[in-house]
Design an enzyme around this catalytic site. Structure first.
Site, PDB file in Angstrom:
ATOM      1  N   ASP A 245      28.630  62.302 -27.346  1.00 13.84           N
ATOM      2  CA  ASP A 245      29.247  62.064 -28.659  1.00 13.84           C
ATOM      3  C   ASP A 245      30.551  62.855 -28.741  1.00 13.84           C
ATOM      4  OD1 ASP A 245      28.556  60.951 -31.549  1.00 13.84           O
ATOM      5  OD2 ASP A 245      29.453  62.932 -31.808  1.00 13.84           O
ATOM      6  N   GLU A 288      31.659  56.390 -31.695  1.00 17.16           N
ATOM      7  CA  GLU A 288      32.173  57.380 -30.740  1.00 17.16           C
ATOM      8  C   GLU A 288      31.071  57.916 -29.838  1.00 17.16           C
ATOM      9  OE1 GLU A 288      31.159  59.772 -34.487  1.00 17.16           O
ATOM     10  OE2 GLU A 288      31.777  57.752 -33.935  1.00 17.16           O
TER      11      GLU A 288
END
Length: 367
Positions: A245, A288
């Site tokens: 992440d 993301e």
């Protein structure tokens, strides 16, 4: 069966196009055989000169053998199929005109074979080449008939030769025009097939790749995991999953805009892929968040790959967004246990990722 397969490969090769060309050659062999039999029959009937006829048959046999070798070696000699077709057509036309010369009253039969030659050309020549071949045939045939009339008006009356020529010209031009249309249809179908294959490749790419990052998308990654699960159970090799992440990605969007966020995602993708092994698969899992599959990698090797990714990602330039901006990420690594579904492995990697983020981000944690 194995011997037959080896003999077939030796004679026809492994290239389907070569096998198709040899198939056409075999069909021409049959036509040469029929033409030769007709010549021999006319010799026996006393309608053709024996020596000239046998010489023509020998030339035909030699040509068939020579073209068999040329077709088989066309790849090595770099002879295009269209060039081979032109050579074979000109040779066949010359043999037919030769048969017209050496045979007697039934010589008009060999004009029919000229039409067959034109039909064969429809499969390998473009329309303009077929038209040029037709014009050449008519020129050779007309010159031969004029020579025959000039040398022996009794055996070759001008009226009969004129009728033969006009009949052959009408038939050849008609067949050439028809085969030209067939060639155009064949080329259109070939182009449509290529366009369809390109469209299918594009659809396949869109179905498997994330458009922004050019990484595997989530759907394709799930298919890869299913296949890897089957292979892993069969081979028993260690496999790790890393859930990644990007740190503070939302603040990049808020501060610089979504275009800058897209640039960050692309920069991450380019830098991360350069750090992967050839067998690794990186996918955009959502937003993301990214999922990394590391086949055959124990946890220590997986951590090494992820660390290398972190170094290259951090060094990725983002001058188009901000000169001082750097990308970091948090990652959770989990090794798949024997018989464990990948969904459970991903859940454990997700927990390790949460631990990395809650510990201050820019961390790598193992489950």
């Amino acid at each position: 069966m194995a011997l037959a397969s080896r003999l077939r490969r030796l004679l026809l090769g492994s290239d389907p196009r070569l096998a198709r060309m040899l198939g056409y050659w075999a069909a021409t062999c049959l036509l040469y055989l029929i033409g030769g039999i007709l010549v021999v029959l006319q010799v026996r009937a006393g309608a053709a000169d024996r020596d000239s006829a046998m010489l023509l048959v020998g030339i035909g046999v030699a040509g068939v053998a020579a073209f068999a070798l040329l077709v088989r070696a066309s790849g090595v000699l770099r002879i295009s199929p269209s060039m081979l077709a032109v050579w074979q057509a000109l040779y066949a036309i010359a043999c037919n005109i030769g048969a017209y010369v050496v045979t007697g009253p039934l010589r008009g039969v060999y004009l029919i074979f000229l039409l067959v030659v034109m039909v064969f050309c429809a499969f390998s020549l473009r329309p303009r080449h077929t038209i040029l071949l037709c014009a050449s045939t008519l020129a050779m045939l007309g010159a031969t008939m004029l020579w025959l009339v000039a040398s022996d008006r009794v055996a070759y009356p001008a009226y009969i030769e004129g009728v033969h020529f006009v009949s052959a010209a009408c038939a050849l031009v008609s067949v050439t025009l028809l085969t030209g249309e067939m060639s155009k249809m064949r080329l259109r179908m070939k182009q449509q097939k290529e366009d369809l294959l390109d469209a299918m490749a594009t659809i396949r790419q869109l179905a498997t790749l994330d458009e922004l990052t050019s990484l595997a998308n989530r759907r394709h990654m799930n298919e890869v995991l299913v296949e890897q699960e089957r292979r892993h159970d069969a081979a028993g090799q260690p496999t790790c999953i890393a859930l990644i992440d990007l740190d503070f990605f939302k603040s990049v969007n808020d501060r610089y805009g979504h275009a800058a966020g897209d640039a960050v995602l692309r920069a991450f993708s380019n830098a991360a892929r350069s750090a992967l092994r050839s067998q690794d698969v990186l996918a955009r899992w959502g937003g993301e968040e990214f999922l990394l599959l590391l086949p055959g990698a124990p946890p220590d090797q997986a951590r090494m790959v992820v660390r290398r990714m972190a170094e290259r990602v951090a060094a990725a330039p983002l001058t188009e967004v901000a000169s001082d901006l750097r990308i970091t990420f948090s990652a959770g690594i989990a090794q798949r246990q024997p018989g464990e579904p990948f969904a459970d492995t991903i859940t454990r990697a997700d927990k390790a990722l949460y631990d990395a983020k809650s510990s201050g981000r820019n961390r790598i944690r193992e489950a």
